[in-house]
Scaffold this motif. Structure first.
Motif, PDB file in Angstrom:
ATOM      1  N   ILE A  93      57.963 -17.501  23.312  1.00  0.00           N
ATOM      2  CA  ILE A  93      56.708 -17.189  24.294  1.00  0.00           C
ATOM      3  C   ILE A  93      56.759 -15.772  24.339  1.00  0.00           C
ATOM      4  O   ILE A  93      55.621 -15.118  24.265  1.00  0.00           O
ATOM      5  CB  ILE A  93      57.137 -17.698  25.466  1.00  0.00           C
ATOM      6  CG1 ILE A  93      56.800 -19.310  25.573  1.00  0.00           C
ATOM      7  CG2 ILE A  93      56.259 -17.231  26.728  1.00  0.00           C
ATOM      8  CD1 ILE A  93      55.318 -19.816  25.515  1.00  0.00           C
ATOM      9  N   GLY A  94      57.886 -15.056  24.315  1.00  0.00           N
ATOM     10  CA  GLY A  94      57.743 -13.514  24.472  1.00  0.00           C
ATOM     11  C   GLY A  94      57.005 -12.894  23.310  1.00  0.00           C
ATOM     12  O   GLY A  94      56.388 -12.065  23.582  1.00  0.00           O
ATOM     13  N   ILE A  95      57.611 -13.406  22.149  1.00  0.00           N
ATOM     14  CA  ILE A  95      57.121 -12.668  20.815  1.00  0.00           C
ATOM     15  C   ILE A  95      55.461 -13.005  20.751  1.00  0.00           C
ATOM     16  O   ILE A  95      54.740 -12.168  20.369  1.00  0.00           O
ATOM     17  CB  ILE A  95      57.815 -13.069  19.552  1.00  0.00           C
ATOM     18  CG1 ILE A  95      57.260 -12.167  18.480  1.00  0.00           C
ATOM     19  CG2 ILE A  95      57.568 -14.470  19.215  1.00  0.00           C
ATOM     20  CD1 ILE A  95      58.431 -10.996  18.084  1.00  0.00           C
ATOM     21  N   VAL A  96      55.086 -13.913  20.974  1.00  0.00           N
ATOM     22  CA  VAL A  96      53.490 -14.382  21.135  1.00  0.00           C
ATOM     23  C   VAL A  96      52.722 -13.453  22.141  1.00  0.00           C
ATOM     24  O   VAL A  96      52.026 -12.867  22.039  1.00  0.00           O
ATOM     25  CB  VAL A  96      53.375 -15.872  21.602  1.00  0.00           C
ATOM     26  CG1 VAL A  96      51.974 -15.957  21.637  1.00  0.00           C
ATOM     27  CG2 VAL A  96      53.868 -16.686  20.125  1.00  0.00           C
ATOM     28  N   ARG A  97      53.509 -13.452  23.369  1.00  0.00           N
ATOM     29  CA  ARG A  97      52.790 -12.354  24.458  1.00  0.00           C
ATOM     30  C   ARG A  97      52.829 -11.083  23.930  1.00  0.00           C
ATOM     31  O   ARG A  97      52.155 -10.186  24.226  1.00  0.00           O
ATOM     32  CB  ARG A  97      53.440 -12.649  25.626  1.00  0.00           C
ATOM     33  CG  ARG A  97      53.213 -13.895  26.390  1.00  0.00           C
ATOM     34  CD  ARG A  97      53.798 -13.981  27.825  1.00  0.00           C
ATOM     35  NE  ARG A  97      53.770 -15.105  28.347  1.00  0.00           N
ATOM     36  CZ  ARG A  97      52.454 -15.490  29.060  1.00  0.00           C
ATOM     37  NH1 ARG A  97      51.566 -14.604  29.109  1.00  0.00           N
ATOM     38  NH2 ARG A  97      52.317 -16.766  29.637  1.00  0.00           N
ATOM     39  N   LEU A  98      53.990 -10.672  23.277  1.00  0.00           N
ATOM     40  CA  LEU A  98      54.126  -9.154  22.807  1.00  0.00           C
ATOM     41  C   LEU A  98      52.984  -8.795  21.948  1.00  0.00           C
ATOM     42  O   LEU A  98      52.283  -7.992  21.707  1.00  0.00           O
ATOM     43  CB  LEU A  98      55.330  -8.891  22.106  1.00  0.00           C
ATOM     44  CG  LEU A  98      55.430  -7.722  21.580  1.00  0.00           C
ATOM     45  CD1 LEU A  98      55.379  -6.464  22.586  1.00  0.00           C
ATOM     46  CD2 LEU A  98      56.974  -7.654  20.706  1.00  0.00           C
ATOM     47  N   TYR A 101      49.849  -8.271  23.530  1.00  0.00           N
ATOM     48  CA  TYR A 101      49.616  -7.084  24.193  1.00  0.00           C
ATOM     49  C   TYR A 101      49.333  -5.908  23.388  1.00  0.00           C
ATOM     50  O   TYR A 101      48.564  -5.001  23.700  1.00  0.00           O
ATOM     51  CB  TYR A 101      51.247  -7.033  25.040  1.00  0.00           C
ATOM     52  CG  TYR A 101      51.318  -5.650  25.494  1.00  0.00           C
ATOM     53  CD1 TYR A 101      50.613  -5.440  26.774  1.00  0.00           C
ATOM     54  CD2 TYR A 101      51.937  -4.480  24.842  1.00  0.00           C
ATOM     55  CE1 TYR A 101      50.939  -4.037  27.375  1.00  0.00           C
ATOM     56  CE2 TYR A 101      51.949  -3.388  25.688  1.00  0.00           C
ATOM     57  CZ  TYR A 101      51.518  -2.969  26.901  1.00  0.00           C
ATOM     58  OH  TYR A 101      51.637  -2.154  27.482  1.00  0.00           O
ATOM     59  N   LEU A 102      49.830  -6.153  22.143  1.00  0.00           N
ATOM     60  CA  LEU A 102      49.563  -4.957  21.210  1.00  0.00           C
ATOM     61  C   LEU A 102      48.326  -5.288  20.365  1.00  0.00           C
ATOM     62  O   LEU A 102      47.801  -4.572  19.300  1.00  0.00           O
ATOM     63  CB  LEU A 102      50.712  -4.967  20.076  1.00  0.00           C
ATOM     64  CG  LEU A 102      52.036  -4.802  20.541  1.00  0.00           C
ATOM     65  CD1 LEU A 102      53.212  -4.971  19.484  1.00  0.00           C
ATOM     66  CD2 LEU A 102      52.034  -3.195  21.251  1.00  0.00           C
ATOM     67  N   SER A 103      47.550  -6.372  20.854  1.00  0.00           N
ATOM     68  CA  SER A 103      46.295  -6.514  20.155  1.00  0.00           C
ATOM     69  C   SER A 103      46.104  -7.191  18.990  1.00  0.00           C
ATOM     70  O   SER A 103      45.473  -6.755  17.939  1.00  0.00           O
ATOM     71  CB  SER A 103      45.182  -5.490  20.257  1.00  0.00           C
ATOM     72  OG  SER A 103      44.939  -5.340  21.717  1.00  0.00           O
ATOM     73  N   LEU A 104      47.374  -7.840  18.449  1.00  0.00           N
ATOM     74  CA  LEU A 104      47.575  -8.351  17.171  1.00  0.00           C
ATOM     75  C   LEU A 104      47.106  -9.848  17.081  1.00  0.00           C
ATOM     76  O   LEU A 104      47.483 -10.517  18.046  1.00  0.00           O
ATOM     77  CB  LEU A 104      48.947  -8.062  16.624  1.00  0.00           C
ATOM     78  CG  LEU A 104      49.486  -6.707  16.387  1.00  0.00           C
ATOM     79  CD1 LEU A 104      50.938  -6.539  16.067  1.00  0.00           C
ATOM     80  CD2 LEU A 104      48.670  -5.725  15.494  1.00  0.00           C
ATOM     81  N   ASP A 105      46.647 -10.208  15.979  1.00  0.00           N
ATOM     82  CA  ASP A 105      46.071 -11.718  15.809  1.00  0.00           C
ATOM     83  C   ASP A 105      47.181 -12.459  15.411  1.00  0.00           C
ATOM     84  O   ASP A 105      48.478 -12.018  14.919  1.00  0.00           O
ATOM     85  CB  ASP A 105      44.889 -11.739  15.007  1.00  0.00           C
ATOM     86  CG  ASP A 105      44.989 -11.129  13.849  1.00  0.00           C
ATOM     87  OD1 ASP A 105      46.123 -10.769  13.251  1.00  0.00           O
ATOM     88  OD2 ASP A 105      44.120 -11.115  12.787  1.00  0.00           O
TER      89      ASP A 105
END
Length: 364
Positions: A93-98, A101-105
Motif C-alpha cells: 500500500i505504501g509503495i503504491v501511494r508513494l 504522490y510522485l505522479s508516477l503511473d
C-alpha cells in the motif's frame, strides 16, 4: 484475452548477446582481461534488465493473469476511490501511494518491480557461484525465459516485489549475514504475507542442517502421502480459522468462490519434488552439505514440502513459486558439481597412470 507474450525483438537481441558473451567468457580465460569481462558483464546485465523491465511494464491491460486487477487497484487507490480489496500488505500500500504522490503511473511501478527483482536474482547468482564464475550469465539468461519468472512478472505483482527481499535474504544467508537475512524476510512479509514462510527456515537454520538430507527425504515422502490421502484438509481449515481470529485475512480460503482446481495434483507434485531430487543429487556428489552455498537447496526442499501440504488451498501455486523460481540456479549448481567431479576424476586417473611403474619388457 491476449496470449502471454511479454517480450519484443530488443529483448531477444539482448538475450542473444548475453549467451554469446557467456560463451566468450568460457572460451577466453586470460586473466589479463578479467576486469574487462566483469565490466562488460555488468553492462550487459544492466541493459538486459532495462529492456525486460520496459517490456513487462508495457504489458497489455487485458493480459492473462492479475494485470488488469492490479492496474485498477493502483489507479483507484491513487484517485481516492474505493477498491474491492479489503486488506493488503502495508508495504505494498505504501509503495503504491508513494508512486501516486510522485505522479508516477502503474507502468513505472511494474518497471520497478521487474528491475529490482532481476537485480536481486543476479546478485544471488553471484553469491552462490562466485564473483568470477563463468556460469552467472548462462543462469541469468535462462531465468529470463523461465516460465515461473513470467508468472512473477505477469501475474503476481505483490509476490514479485516480496521476492526481491527474499532474494536479498538468501544472498545474506549465503554470505553468512544471518541477522540481515531475517530482517529482509520480515520486510518481504510487508509486501506479501505468505513470504513469512521463509522466516522459520532462517530462524531455525541450525535445526534444518541437523535434519540433513535423509530427514528431508522422509519429510517429503510423509507429506506427499498425507497430501495424496487428503489428510491436510482439516488442518488447513483450522489454520485459516485461527488466522482469522487474529485478524489476518486469507484470500485463498474460499474454495467455492474461486475458479481454481484444488486437491492433489500430479503436475504440481512433480514440480515441487524436483527440489528434493536436486538436493539428493548434490548430497550424492558432494558428501556432507555443510557449506552456506547449499542453504538454498534446503530452503527450496522445505518450501516444496510446504507447497505439497497446501494442495487443498486455492491458488497454492503462489507457495510453489517460492521454490520453483530457484530451479535454474540449483540445476546449474548441480551440473557444475557433476562437471567438477568428472574433471577431478580425469585428473586423478591421469595422475595414477603417470605414477604406475612400467615393468621391463612390458608393452602397451
Amino acid at each position: 484475452m491476449l496470449s502471454l507474450n511479454l517480450y519484443g525483438a530488443p529483448f531477444y537481441l539482448v538475450s542473444a548477446f548475453l549467451f554469446l558473451f557467456a560463451v566468450f567468457q568460457t572460451l577466453v580465460r586470460n586473466r589479463s582481461v578479467v576486469d574487462v569481462n566483469r565490466a562488460i558483464e555488468l553492462f550487459a546485465v544492466f541493459f538486459a534488465i532495462a529492456v525486460v523491465s520496459y517490456d513487462v511494464s508495457n504489458r497489455p491491460f487485458d493480459m492473462e493473469g492479475d494485470t488488469a486487477v492490479y492496474i485498477n487497484f493502483f489507479n483507484d487507490l491513487n484517485s481516492g476511490l474505493e477498491n474491492p480489496f479489503q486488506t493488503f500488505e502495508p508495504g505494498f500500500i505504501g509503495i503504491v501511494r508513494l508512486f501516486g504522490y510522485l505522479s508516477l503511473d502503474y507502468q513505472s511501478f511494474f518497471y520497478l518491480i521487474t528491475f529490482v527483482f532481476l537485480w536481486s536474482y543476479y546478485f544471488l547468482i553471484k553469491a552462490v557461484f562466485g564473483a568470477q564464475s563463468r556460469w552467472s550469465l548462462f543462469i541469468f539468461a535462462a531465468v529470463l525465459f523461465y516460465p515461473f519468472f513470467l508468472s512473477l512478472t505477469a501475474n503476481v505483482i505483490r509476490q514479485g516485489f516480496a521476492m526481491c527481499f527474499i532474494n536479498l535474504s538468501i544472498y545474506c544467508s549465503v554470505r553468512g549475514y544471518w541477522n540481515r537475512g531475517a530482517i529482509y524476510t520480515l520486510l518481504a512479509a510487508l509486501f506479501h504475507k505468505s513470504s513469512i514462510v521463509y522466516f522459520p527456515v532462517i530462524l531455525f537454520r541450525r535445526v534444518v542442517f541437523k535434519v540433513g538430507v535423509s530427514g528431508l527425504v522422509v519429510l517429503w515422502l510423509s507429506v506427499s502421502l498425507a497430501s495424496y490421502l487428503k489428510l491436510f484438509v482439516l488442518l488447513v481449515a483450522v489454520l485459516f480459522d485461527l488466522s482469522s481470529s487474529y485478524g489476518l485475512a486469507v484470500n485463498y480460503s474460499d474454495l467455492d468462490g474461486v475458479d481454481y482446481i484444488t486437491g492433489f495434483r500430479w503436475d504440481f507434485w512433480v514440480f515441487s519434488s524436483v527440489a528434493i531430487v536436486l538436493l539428493v543429487v548434490l548430497k550424492w556428489l558432494g558428501g556432507e552439505l555443510n557449506k552456506r552455498e547449499a542453504y538454498i537447496f534446503y530452503v527450496c526442499a522445505l518450501l516444496s514440502c510446504l507447497h505439497i501440504a497446501m494442495f487443498d488451498v486455492a491458488y497454492n501455486d503462489r507457495f510453489g513459486v517460492y521454490s520453483w523460481i530457484y530451479y535454474p540456479l540449483e540445476l546449474a549448481y548441480v551440473i557444475r558439481a557433476i562437471s567438477n567431479n568428472f574433471a577431478n576424476g580425469q585428473r586423478r586417473f591421469y595422475a595414477q597412470e603417470r605414477s604406475i611403474p612400467i615393468k621391463q619388457g612390458e608393452k602397451f
